[in-house]
Write a protein that holds these residues in place. Structure first.
Motif, PDB file in Angstrom:
ATOM      1  N   SER A 256     -12.286  -0.262  59.050  1.00  0.00           N
ATOM      2  CA  SER A 256     -11.852   0.753  58.084  1.00  0.00           C
ATOM      3  C   SER A 256     -13.034   1.322  57.304  1.00  0.00           C
ATOM      4  N   TYR A 257     -14.019   0.491  56.960  1.00  0.00           N
ATOM      5  CA  TYR A 257     -15.192   1.000  56.256  1.00  0.00           C
ATOM      6  C   TYR A 257     -16.074   1.854  57.172  1.00  0.00           C
ATOM      7  N   ALA A 258     -16.044   1.605  58.461  1.00  0.00           N
ATOM      8  CA  ALA A 258     -16.862   2.379  59.403  1.00  0.00           C
ATOM      9  C   ALA A 258     -16.245   3.741  59.721  1.00  0.00           C
ATOM     10  N   THR A 259     -14.983   3.930  59.420  1.00  0.00           N
ATOM     11  CA  THR A 259     -14.297   5.175  59.760  1.00  0.00           C
ATOM     12  C   THR A 259     -14.906   6.376  59.041  1.00  0.00           C
ATOM     13  N   GLY A 260     -15.160   6.265  57.759  1.00  0.00           N
ATOM     14  CA  GLY A 260     -15.716   7.387  56.992  1.00  0.00           C
ATOM     15  C   GLY A 260     -17.046   7.874  57.542  1.00  0.00           C
ATOM     16  N   PRO A 261     -18.049   6.982  57.706  1.00  0.00           N
ATOM     17  CA  PRO A 261     -19.320   7.440  58.273  1.00  0.00           C
ATOM     18  C   PRO A 261     -19.174   7.998  59.693  1.00  0.00           C
ATOM     19  N   ALA A 262     -18.281   7.425  60.486  1.00  0.00           N
ATOM     20  CA  ALA A 262     -18.094   7.926  61.853  1.00  0.00           C
ATOM     21  C   ALA A 262     -17.532   9.345  61.843  1.00  0.00           C
ATOM     22  N   VAL A 263     -16.598   9.625  60.961  1.00  0.00           N
ATOM     23  CA  VAL A 263     -16.019  10.969  60.878  1.00  0.00           C
ATOM     24  C   VAL A 263     -17.055  11.961  60.366  1.00  0.00           C
ATOM     25  N   ARG A 264     -17.834  11.563  59.366  1.00  0.00           N
ATOM     26  CA  ARG A 264     -18.870  12.473  58.862  1.00  0.00           C
ATOM     27  C   ARG A 264     -19.903  12.778  59.939  1.00  0.00           C
ATOM     28  N   TRP A 265     -20.290  11.770  60.719  1.00  0.00           N
ATOM     29  CA  TRP A 265     -21.235  12.001  61.817  1.00  0.00           C
ATOM     30  C   TRP A 265     -20.632  12.954  62.845  1.00  0.00           C
ATOM     31  N   ALA A 266     -19.352  12.746  63.197  1.00  0.00           N
ATOM     32  CA  ALA A 266     -18.711  13.598  64.199  1.00  0.00           C
ATOM     33  C   ALA A 266     -18.635  15.044  63.717  1.00  0.00           C
ATOM     34  N   GLU A 267     -18.335  15.241  62.449  1.00  0.00           N
ATOM     35  CA  GLU A 267     -18.264  16.608  61.929  1.00  0.00           C
ATOM     36  C   GLU A 267     -19.641  17.266  61.897  1.00  0.00           C
TER      37      GLU A 267
END
Length: 95
Positions: free
Chosen positions: A54-65
């Motif tokens: 769950s903590y990795a989701t935010g950075p992963a989404v920002r990287w994808a965007e």
């Protein structure tokens, strides 16, 4: 699906569709094996997996965007209906 390249949307959707069957078949073994074989210390890895994911989701989404092609980014910046998830008449569009 808005992050998938337009020419590979079907491949992304097919791969995404394998998640639930895989989780239902391998999930119980993956979760219970450390607990049963490792005793009390074996409970920590499965217990830490959910918060870590769950903590990795935010950075992963920002990287994808950030790694999107410029055209997709421009559509979101201009507020194009397709970017907001609605069609021309305001009807929802499946992502």
């Amino acid at each position: 699906m808005s992050l998938a390249p337009a020419d590979r949307a079907g491949q992304y959707q097919g791969f995404f569709g394998t998640g639930v069957p895989l989780a239902r078949s391998a999930g119980p073994v993956v979760v219970t094996s450390p607990v049963l074989l490792g005793g009390v210390p074996g409970r920590f890895p499965p217990g830490g997996l959910l918060p870590a994911a769950s903590y990795a989701t935010g950075p992963a989404v920002r990287w994808a965007e950030r790694s999107r092609p410029g055209a997709v980014r421009a559509a979101y910046a201009t507020g194009a209906p397709e970017a907001r998830g609605t069609g021309a008449a305001g009807a929802p569009v499946a992502p």
